[in-house]
Motif scaffolding. Structure first.
Motif, PDB file in Angstrom:
ATOM      1  N   ASN A 163      65.378 -90.522 -76.891  1.00 45.62           N
ATOM      2  CA  ASN A 163      65.339 -91.927 -76.513  1.00 45.62           C
ATOM      3  C   ASN A 163      63.925 -92.480 -76.659  1.00 45.62           C
ATOM      4  O   ASN A 163      62.959 -91.725 -76.804  1.00 45.62           O
ATOM      5  N   GLU A 164      63.847 -93.799 -76.641  1.00 51.88           N
ATOM      6  CA  GLU A 164      62.587 -94.490 -76.913  1.00 51.88           C
ATOM      7  C   GLU A 164      61.465 -94.004 -75.993  1.00 51.88           C
ATOM      8  O   GLU A 164      60.330 -93.818 -76.417  1.00 51.88           O
ATOM      9  N   GLU A 165      61.841 -93.771 -74.740  1.00 51.82           N
ATOM     10  CA  GLU A 165      60.822 -93.373 -73.770  1.00 51.82           C
ATOM     11  C   GLU A 165      60.249 -91.991 -74.119  1.00 51.82           C
ATOM     12  O   GLU A 165      59.033 -91.786 -74.113  1.00 51.82           O
ATOM     13  N   GLU A 166      61.148 -91.066 -74.437  1.00 52.28           N
ATOM     14  CA  GLU A 166      60.695 -89.713 -74.819  1.00 52.28           C
ATOM     15  C   GLU A 166      59.771 -89.769 -76.029  1.00 52.28           C
ATOM     16  O   GLU A 166      58.736 -89.110 -76.069  1.00 52.28           O
ATOM     17  N   MET A 167      60.182 -90.561 -77.025  1.00 52.00           N
ATOM     18  CA  MET A 167      59.377 -90.682 -78.248  1.00 52.00           C
ATOM     19  C   MET A 167      58.000 -91.259 -77.924  1.00 52.00           C
ATOM     20  O   MET A 167      56.980 -90.768 -78.415  1.00 52.00           O
ATOM     21  N   SER A 168      57.967 -92.292 -77.112  1.00 59.68           N
ATOM     22  CA  SER A 168      56.703 -92.955 -76.803  1.00 59.68           C
ATOM     23  C   SER A 168      55.763 -92.043 -76.028  1.00 59.68           C
ATOM     24  O   SER A 168      54.553 -92.054 -76.245  1.00 59.68           O
ATOM     25  N   THR A 169      56.347 -91.263 -75.096  1.00 58.00           N
ATOM     26  CA  THR A 169      55.516 -90.335 -74.319  1.00 58.00           C
ATOM     27  C   THR A 169      54.834 -89.344 -75.253  1.00 58.00           C
ATOM     28  O   THR A 169      53.621 -89.113 -75.161  1.00 58.00           O
ATOM     29  N   VAL A 170      55.631 -88.762 -76.135  1.00 61.59           N
ATOM     30  CA  VAL A 170      55.088 -87.790 -77.088  1.00 61.59           C
ATOM     31  C   VAL A 170      54.040 -88.452 -77.983  1.00 61.59           C
ATOM     32  O   VAL A 170      52.966 -87.914 -78.227  1.00 61.59           O
ATOM     33  N   GLU A 171      54.368 -89.644 -78.443  1.00 64.43           N
ATOM     34  CA  GLU A 171      53.454 -90.369 -79.331  1.00 64.43           C
ATOM     35  C   GLU A 171      52.083 -90.563 -78.683  1.00 64.43           C
ATOM     36  O   GLU A 171      51.052 -90.286 -79.288  1.00 64.43           O
ATOM     37  N   LEU A 172      52.105 -90.997 -77.428  1.00 63.78           N
ATOM     38  CA  LEU A 172      50.850 -91.239 -76.717  1.00 63.78           C
ATOM     39  C   LEU A 172      50.026 -89.968 -76.570  1.00 63.78           C
ATOM     40  O   LEU A 172      48.832 -89.948 -76.829  1.00 63.78           O
ATOM     41  N   LYS A 173      50.709 -88.910 -76.155  1.00 60.25           N
ATOM     42  CA  LYS A 173      50.018 -87.626 -75.955  1.00 60.25           C
ATOM     43  C   LYS A 173      49.373 -87.144 -77.247  1.00 60.25           C
ATOM     44  O   LYS A 173      48.232 -86.700 -77.253  1.00 60.25           O
ATOM     45  N   LEU A 174      50.134 -87.217 -78.330  1.00 61.45           N
ATOM     46  CA  LEU A 174      49.632 -86.688 -79.597  1.00 61.45           C
ATOM     47  C   LEU A 174      48.522 -87.566 -80.172  1.00 61.45           C
ATOM     48  O   LEU A 174      47.547 -87.072 -80.722  1.00 61.45           O
ATOM     49  N   LYS A 175      48.680 -88.879 -80.024  1.00 63.45           N
ATOM     50  CA  LYS A 175      47.653 -89.802 -80.489  1.00 63.45           C
ATOM     51  C   LYS A 175      46.319 -89.463 -79.842  1.00 63.45           C
ATOM     52  O   LYS A 175      45.283 -89.422 -80.501  1.00 63.45           O
ATOM     53  N   GLU A 176      46.393 -89.215 -78.562  1.00 64.63           N
ATOM     54  CA  GLU A 176      45.190 -88.873 -77.808  1.00 64.63           C
ATOM     55  C   GLU A 176      44.592 -87.565 -78.354  1.00 64.63           C
ATOM     56  O   GLU A 176      43.401 -87.487 -78.629  1.00 64.63           O
ATOM     57  N   GLY A 177      45.459 -86.581 -78.506  1.00 66.14           N
ATOM     58  CA  GLY A 177      45.001 -85.273 -78.992  1.00 66.14           C
ATOM     59  C   GLY A 177      44.427 -85.343 -80.400  1.00 66.14           C
ATOM     60  O   GLY A 177      43.462 -84.644 -80.726  1.00 66.14           O
ATOM     61  N   CYS A 178      45.024 -86.208 -81.227  1.00 60.99           N
ATOM     62  CA  CYS A 178      44.610 -86.293 -82.631  1.00 60.99           C
ATOM     63  C   CYS A 178      43.219 -86.895 -82.803  1.00 60.99           C
ATOM     64  O   CYS A 178      42.617 -86.773 -83.868  1.00 60.99           O
ATOM     65  N   LYS A 179      42.723 -87.529 -81.756  1.00 64.41           N
ATOM     66  CA  LYS A 179      41.372 -88.094 -81.841  1.00 64.41           C
ATOM     67  C   LYS A 179      40.347 -87.000 -82.110  1.00 64.41           C
ATOM     68  O   LYS A 179      39.254 -87.266 -82.570  1.00 64.41           O
ATOM     69  N   ASN A 180      40.713 -85.775 -81.772  1.00 62.60           N
ATOM     70  CA  ASN A 180      39.771 -84.657 -81.959  1.00 62.60           C
ATOM     71  C   ASN A 180      39.855 -84.025 -83.335  1.00 62.60           C
ATOM     72  O   ASN A 180      39.017 -83.197 -83.684  1.00 62.60           O
ATOM     73  N   ILE A 181      40.864 -84.399 -84.108  1.00 63.30           N
ATOM     74  CA  ILE A 181      40.988 -83.783 -85.441  1.00 63.30           C
ATOM     75  C   ILE A 181      39.782 -84.166 -86.299  1.00 63.30           C
ATOM     76  O   ILE A 181      39.400 -85.323 -86.362  1.00 63.30           O
ATOM     77  N   GLY A 182      39.216 -83.175 -86.921  1.00 64.43           N
ATOM     78  CA  GLY A 182      38.033 -83.430 -87.739  1.00 64.43           C
ATOM     79  C   GLY A 182      36.746 -83.326 -86.944  1.00 64.43           C
ATOM     80  O   GLY A 182      35.673 -83.204 -87.498  1.00 64.43           O
ATOM     81  N   LYS A 183      36.881 -83.372 -85.621  1.00 61.46           N
ATOM     82  CA  LYS A 183      35.683 -83.273 -84.782  1.00 61.46           C
ATOM     83  C   LYS A 183      35.584 -81.905 -84.128  1.00 61.46           C
ATOM     84  O   LYS A 183      34.547 -81.530 -83.606  1.00 61.46           O
ATOM     85  N   ILE A 184      36.708 -81.176 -84.153  1.00 57.33           N
ATOM     86  CA  ILE A 184      36.679 -79.832 -83.579  1.00 57.33           C
ATOM     87  C   ILE A 184      35.781 -78.968 -84.452  1.00 57.33           C
ATOM     88  O   ILE A 184      35.973 -78.912 -85.659  1.00 57.33           O
ATOM     89  N   PRO A 185      34.797 -78.326 -83.856  1.00 55.23           N
ATOM     90  CA  PRO A 185      33.968 -77.453 -84.687  1.00 55.23           C
ATOM     91  C   PRO A 185      34.814 -76.352 -85.304  1.00 55.23           C
ATOM     92  O   PRO A 185      35.656 -75.750 -84.629  1.00 55.23           O
ATOM     93  N   VAL A 186      34.620 -76.143 -86.578  1.00 50.21           N
ATOM     94  CA  VAL A 186      35.444 -75.165 -87.280  1.00 50.21           C
ATOM     95  C   VAL A 186      34.698 -73.833 -87.327  1.00 50.21           C
ATOM     96  O   VAL A 186      33.514 -73.801 -87.613  1.00 50.21           O
ATOM     97  N   PRO A 187      35.409 -72.751 -87.032  1.00 54.18           N
ATOM     98  CA  PRO A 187      34.733 -71.452 -86.981  1.00 54.18           C
ATOM     99  C   PRO A 187      34.390 -70.928 -88.363  1.00 54.18           C
ATOM    100  O   PRO A 187      34.850 -69.898 -88.791  1.00 54.18           O
ATOM    101  N   GLU A 188      33.556 -71.698 -89.064  1.00 63.06           N
ATOM    102  CA  GLU A 188      33.209 -71.301 -90.421  1.00 63.06           C
ATOM    103  C   GLU A 188      31.813 -70.707 -90.420  1.00 63.06           C
ATOM    104  O   GLU A 188      30.860 -71.350 -90.018  1.00 63.06           O
ATOM    105  N   LYS A 189      31.711 -69.484 -90.904  1.00 59.25           N
ATOM    106  CA  LYS A 189      30.386 -68.860 -90.964  1.00 59.25           C
ATOM    107  C   LYS A 189      29.683 -69.366 -92.196  1.00 59.25           C
ATOM    108  O   LYS A 189      30.257 -69.478 -93.264  1.00 59.25           O
TER     109      LYS A 189
END
Ligand SMILES: [Zn+2]
Ligand SMILES: [Zn+2]
Lengths: 218, 182
Positions: free
Chosen positions: B121-147
């Motif tokens: 339902n719309e509510e379930e989708m929106s909840t997930v959307e919000l959570k993931l949107k927030e989490g995705c702000k870190n993509i590309g900023k997470i330090p990558v364990p590259e030697k």
């Protein structure tokens, strides 16, 4: 995604039309038909969770599990082999990031990365995409890889056919000395075949594209 | 990592039908395939899950997978391929070493790898959307364990292959580093 039903004649007429198009015209035609191009361009609403200059990630409206993400390039590519290496590399990086986000933000216990190439593999959209699916123990999502019962001989034959295919190509850069020798021996033969091979490659590329679109419309 | 099947293969302790090998990656024929031609691609370095893999290895593995998939199309005249990663035991992972499956597909091959689509339902989708949107702000900023040493090694290898390409790769590498800056 909703599948459009077409009559046999319509499919045939379309196939004829597609065959006459130049690759540029074909790509343009695909774009016009493609809902995901419209989503990427912001012309159709979606639950967008990530976007950068090259790709976009949205929620699947018919998910396997809550948080099922579709990651796709903004540029239209019908299938994976058409994508430039750099772009595919970028998608791999972002897919990894998205998987991480699913683990962190939704407290899932695992993820499936799922790619379908061709309708026989379950590809339903005309726009290449990577599925990233959050998983929990016993969630009954049907992505299960079950071993089949096959002749040892059949298994080895298939493996050998793939090996041969790869070693006959540029891809297999010999690393060890032994392989290097074999490579050198092969080279002469290859060079002779190269010209024909290249032409063939061109052909198959086009074929995959046309075939693929045709199949998607069926 | 004594119990890791893939590491045992790399050490030569377990036999496997090797299809391809380079500096970072190995491709083998699955010993108990879903269908003949079923391949496994894995990095030589033991990373348990996707998230622990350096970017460069992930990029390389996906591109290699693409080439393997094309080889499967051509060699077996397959009508399709699936590429699947089982990341975590809950996702079906059995060996604690990251790997990608490449499975040749044909119409009516009897394989069932697709899920049952759900309707939230719309509510379930929106909840997930919000959570993931927030989490995705870190993509590309997470330090990558590259030697650093590893990155250099890859560059050197690229140079050997094709000078023009190496130039491009280096540019991309710079861009990558820029992207990582907060
Ligand atoms: Zn598109
Ligand atoms: Zn291992």
């Amino acid at each position: 995604m909703a599948e459009q039903e077409m009559t046999e004649e319509q499919v045939k007429a379309l196939q004829e039309k597609l065959k006459k198009m130049s690759p540029e015209e074909l790509k343009e035609f695909q774009k016009q038909q493609c809902i995901f191009c419209k989503i990427a361009a912001g012309q159709v609403a979606s639950k967008k969770i990530y976007e950068d200059d090259r790709c976009i990630a949205i929620l699947d409206i018919n998910p396997a599990n809550p948080g099922h993400v579709l990651l796709m390039p903004k540029e239209h590519y019908a299938i994976m082999p058409m994508m430039p290496e750099e772009l595919l590399g970028h998608l791999a990086r972002i897919a990894k990031g998205l998987s991480h986000v699913l683990l962190n933000s939704l407290k899932t216990e695992g993820t499936n990365i799922f790619i379908a190439n061709g309708t026989a593999a379950g590809q339903r959209s005309q726009h290449f995409m990577i599925h990233i699916i959050p998983r929990k123990e016993n969630d009954k999502v049907g992505i299960e890889i079950v071993s089949g019962k096959f002749d040892e001989k059949k298994i080895n034959e298939a493996a050998k056919a793939i090996s041969d295919r790869i070693s006959g190509k540029e891809l297999a850069k010999a690393e060890t000395k032994e392989e290097k020798k074999a490579e050198e021996n092969r080279k002469e033969k290859e060079e002779a075949e190269e010209k024909g091979e290249e032409e063939k490659k061109e052909e198959t590329k086009k074929e995959i594209g046309l075939d693929d679109i045709a199949r998607l419309f069926k | 990592m004594t119990d890791c099947y893939f590491c045992e293969i790399l050490k030569g302790k377990v036999k496997a039908h090797k299809i391809y090998e380079d500096e970072n990656t190995v491709v083998i024929a699955h010993p108990e395939p879903a269908v003949p031609g079923h391949l496994l691609i894995f990095p030589k370095t033991h990373h348990t899950i996707f998230e622990l893999m350096p970017d460069s290895e992930a990029e390389h593995l996906f591109n290699l997978a693409n080439k393997m998939s094309m080889a499967v199309f051509e060699a077996l005249h397959a009508k399709g391929t699936n590429m699947i990663v089982q990341n975590g035991a809950a996702a079906g992972q059995e060996i604690p070493h990251f790997a990608m499956h490449i499975i040749p597909r044909n119409e009516n091959d009897g394989l069932e790898l697709l899920w049952e689509p759900r309707q939230l339902n719309e509510e379930e989708m929106s909840t997930v959307e919000l959570k993931l949107k927030e989490g995705c702000k870190n993509i590309g900023k997470i330090p990558v364990p590259e030697k650093k040493a590893e990155a250099k090694k890859t560059e050197a290898k690229e140079e050997k292959k094709e000078p023009g390409k190496a130039e491009k790769k280096r540019e991309n590498y710079l861009i990558k580093q820029l992207e990582r800056m907060p």
